[in-house]
Scaffold this active site. Structure first.
Site, mmCIF file in Angstrom:
data_model
loop_
_atom_site.group_PDB
_atom_site.id
_atom_site.type_symbol
_atom_site.label_atom_id
_atom_site.label_comp_id
_atom_site.label_asym_id
_atom_site.label_seq_id
_atom_site.Cartn_x
_atom_site.Cartn_y
_atom_site.Cartn_z
ATOM 1 N N GLY A 1 -5.450 8.833 4.444
ATOM 2 C CA GLY A 1 -5.131 9.616 3.248
ATOM 3 C C GLY A 1 -5.847 9.144 1.997
ATOM 4 O O GLY A 1 -6.880 8.479 2.073
ATOM 5 N N GLU B 1 -3.550 11.166 8.702
ATOM 6 C CA GLU B 1 -2.914 9.865 8.995
ATOM 7 C C GLU B 1 -2.903 8.959 7.779
ATOM 8 O O GLU B 1 -3.557 7.916 7.768
ATOM 9 C CB GLU B 1 -3.707 9.161 10.100
ATOM 10 N N ARG C 1 -1.907 3.812 3.436
ATOM 11 C CA ARG C 1 -1.860 3.146 2.132
ATOM 12 C C ARG C 1 -1.070 3.947 1.094
ATOM 13 O O ARG C 1 -0.202 3.414 0.414
ATOM 14 C CB ARG C 1 -3.296 2.958 1.632
ATOM 15 N N ARG D 1 -5.816 -9.687 0.552
ATOM 16 C CA ARG D 1 -6.743 -8.652 0.096
ATOM 17 C C ARG D 1 -7.636 -9.106 -1.068
ATOM 18 O O ARG D 1 -8.765 -8.650 -1.202
ATOM 19 C CB ARG D 1 -5.992 -7.368 -0.281
ATOM 20 N N TYR E 1 -11.325 -8.605 0.045
ATOM 21 C CA TYR E 1 -12.011 -7.410 -0.483
ATOM 22 C C TYR E 1 -12.275 -7.509 -1.976
ATOM 23 O O TYR E 1 -12.624 -6.499 -2.587
ATOM 24 C CB TYR E 1 -11.152 -6.154 -0.278
ATOM 25 N N CYS F 1 -4.318 -24.269 0.995
ATOM 26 C CA CYS F 1 -5.292 -25.347 0.846
ATOM 27 C C CYS F 1 -6.714 -24.853 0.757
ATOM 28 O O CYS F 1 -7.554 -25.275 1.571
ATOM 29 C CB CYS F 1 -5.153 -26.299 2.012
ATOM 30 N N TYR G 1 -0.822 -3.002 3.640
ATOM 31 C CA TYR G 1 -1.803 -4.004 4.070
ATOM 32 C C TYR G 1 -1.547 -5.378 3.442
ATOM 33 O O TYR G 1 -2.478 -6.134 3.205
ATOM 34 C CB TYR G 1 -3.240 -3.531 3.778
HETATM 35 N N1 LLP Z 1 -6.273 6.345 10.557
HETATM 36 C C1 LLP Z 1 -7.149 5.444 11.050
HETATM 37 C C2 LLP Z 1 -7.779 5.695 12.326
HETATM 38 C C3 LLP Z 1 -7.432 4.273 10.319
HETATM 39 O O1 LLP Z 1 -8.292 3.408 10.818
HETATM 40 C C4 LLP Z 1 -6.780 4.047 9.079
HETATM 41 C C5 LLP Z 1 -7.039 2.839 8.314
HETATM 42 C C6 LLP Z 1 -5.859 5.001 8.630
HETATM 43 C C7 LLP Z 1 -5.630 6.142 9.380
HETATM 44 C C8 LLP Z 1 -5.089 4.834 7.347
HETATM 45 O O2 LLP Z 1 -5.909 4.918 6.237
HETATM 46 P P1 LLP Z 1 -5.254 4.878 4.744
HETATM 47 O O3 LLP Z 1 -4.481 6.137 4.513
HETATM 48 O O4 LLP Z 1 -4.378 3.703 4.707
HETATM 49 O O5 LLP Z 1 -6.414 4.771 3.844
HETATM 50 N N2 LLP Z 1 -6.959 -3.565 5.570
HETATM 51 C C9 LLP Z 1 -7.617 -2.668 4.640
HETATM 52 C C10 LLP Z 1 -7.505 -1.240 5.048
HETATM 53 C C11 LLP Z 1 -8.065 -0.958 6.419
HETATM 54 C C12 LLP Z 1 -7.818 0.457 6.821
HETATM 55 C C13 LLP Z 1 -8.054 0.639 8.254
HETATM 56 N N3 LLP Z 1 -7.789 1.935 8.766
HETATM 57 C C14 LLP Z 1 -7.039 -2.897 3.240
HETATM 58 O O6 LLP Z 1 -6.226 -3.794 3.067
HETATM 59 O O7 LLP Z 1 -7.412 -2.218 2.288
#
Ligand code: LLP
Length: 451
Positions: free
Chosen positions: A268, A310, A313, A350, A354, A381, A410
């Site tokens: 999203g 899907e 976040r 994060r 990032y 540490c 996340y």
């Molecule tokens: N669908 C699939 C196949 C995905 O790989 C992801 C996120 C989502 C949906 C959800 O996307 P969103 O709506 O959350 O943008 N760890 C990183 C984010 C990695 C996202 C991985 N896939 C962070 O902390 O920003």
């Protein structure tokens, strides 16, 4: 180290808590100088449950999910929302999604097990992963998962084999990489041709995958999945990806007669981490994506498939804040002031990973202007263990309660036990009530796996 370099000339922004707007949970308010969420005093929560602690606004989570469903269905009545569990997964979250009528995207056997333990209807589960193990595939197929998103040729063979052994026909989508580079952090781009994910459209792998899936007796090919990345502000990338996807779908129809019953467009909208960030709204996302889809369907004379998105976040990120207790301050004259707290990279990786930026405030001084600039460090540490660099903050003292905003997504899901730190608990608040949905780990938990 570049990512903890700071700007010695940074000025405090003087904003108080409520000036932070979009980064705060929907029900955030100021009462008696304290930050309240869901009708509960966060300073009291810190005392009751201890810190570090994740606090999440349940009304915010439900509101975001409903917003997606309403906005999408206004333009595209058969749309469904599969919450991406990787953003934040626990049984309470799975139950909430089920209650709201959502689907659930799981990206590991562990997330599937959590969904099953929560009684989530498996026929509304979408199973993801670029390297699902044979055991994970078996578990998903045996459970009756609604859709498995196949990522590579080996996986098509494995799904077909397991489905055959179990005597079922498994509905799947094919994950396609449309060759789109979205405007976000490189680690969060997933739609490029050079990707560990999916079948490349440009390289011809995607067409070969369709042919293979159509021939596999244990597989019912339902359609396609794309996900171009996360934390995306510019929706043009989605429009371009939809064009590539529908061009492909029309080519497949011409070559094989197959048309998709389901299109899943992945994650999203991005969210505000800083008060001045301006992510696109869910309404704008819904109208842009559905308009592009309808236009392309018409242009290619393709029937209307069911639509899935899907988001992860944007459902939970701004619902959450992390509460810490300020431990020590270190004022380095002419350099910077460090404020160290009782958590850090184990509960929020994060910033280190990032270069993310967070808004902070003192929950017990929330009505005061944030008149200092500090770097918030954790207790781990290594020097890279920072939570917020050059953050405006009310003048801090030991035992103040520091709230870091936008940590609902996340953060818990990427938390670790680095330095054998226990993972914080998660408390949901709503209508003046607090309920612990995940308790803080104990040292016994840390020792549980010792053999
Ligand atoms: N669908 C699939 C196949 C995905 O790989 C992801 C996120 C989502 C949906 C959800 O996307 P969103 O709506 O959350 O943008 N760890 C990183 C984010 C990695 C996202 C991985 N896939 C962070 O902390 O920003």
């Amino acid at each position: 180290m570049a990512h903890i370099a700071h700007n010695p000339d940074a000025w405090p922004d003087m904003r108080t808590a409520l000036d932070l707007g979009a980064v705060l949970p929907r029900t955030a308010e100021l009462r008696d100088g304290h930050l309240w969420i869901g009708g509960v005093d966060t300073v009291a929560l810190a005392a009751q449950f201890g810190t570090a602690l994740y606090v999440m606004d349940e009304a915010h989570i439900r509101g975001q999910l409903r917003e997606y469903l309403t906005q999408l269905r206004e333009h595209y009545p058969t749309a469904d929302v599969a919450y991406a569990g990787k953003a934040f997964c626990c049984q309470a979250m799975c139950r909430l999604v089920a209650e709201e009528g959502g689907w659930l995207d799981v990206s590991s056997g562990g997330e599937l097990a959590c969904a099953q333990a929560a009684g989530f209807p498996v026929e509304r589960v979408v199973v993801h992963g670029n390297c699902k193990t044979p055991l994970e595939l078996w578990a998903a197929i045996e459970a009756g998962a609604g859709l498995i998103v196949a990522d590579c040729f080996e996986e098509l063979e494995r799904i077909d084999r397991v489905a055959g052994e179990l005597g079922v026909i498994q509905p799947i989508l094919l994950r396609l990489t449309p060759g789109i580079i979205a405007d976000t952090h490189e680690y969060m781009q997933t739609g490029a041709e050079d990707s560990k994910f999916g079948f490349g459209i440009g390289a011809g792998a995607a067409l070969a995958a369709v042919e293979k899936a159509l021939q596999a007796p244990g597989i019912a090919l339902k359609g396609y999945h794309i996900h171009i990345g996360s934390q995306i502000f510019a929706f043009e990338s989605y429009q371009r990806a939809i064009e590539v996807l529908l061009d492909f779908a029309a080519g497949v129809r011409d070559a094989t007669g197959f048309t998709p019953e389901v299109l899943d467009l992945g994650g999203g909208v991005g969210v505000a981490y800083q008060a001045d960030d301006q992510p696109g709204s869910i309404a704008a996302f819904a109208s842009t994506v559905t308009a592009a889809l309808c236009q392309q369907l018409a242009a290619h004379d393709l029937p209307e498939p069911r639509l899935l998105v899907e988001p992860g976040r944007s459902i939970v990120a701004n619902a959450g804040v992390t509460l810490y207790t300020v431990g020590v301050l270190k004022d380095l004259p002419g350099i910077r002031t460090w404020v160290a707290v009782d958590g850090g990279m184990s509960d929020n990786i994060r910033t280190a990973l990032y270069d993310a930026h967070y808004e902070c405030l003192l929950a017990n001084k929330a009505d005061q202007p944030r008149s200092t600039v500090v770097t918030v460090a954790g207790k781990h540490c290594e020097s890279g263990d920072v939570v917020a660099i050059d953050a405006s903050l009310q003048p801090a003292e030991p035992f103040d309660i520091l709230a870091v905003c936008t940590t609902g997504a996340y953060n818990y899901s990427m938390a670790s036990n680095y330095n054998r730190q226990v993972r914080p608990g998660v408390v949901w608040v709503q209508d003046g009530q607090a309920r612990e949905v995940l308790r803080r780990e104990t040292y016994e938990d840390l020792l549980r796996c010792e053999v």
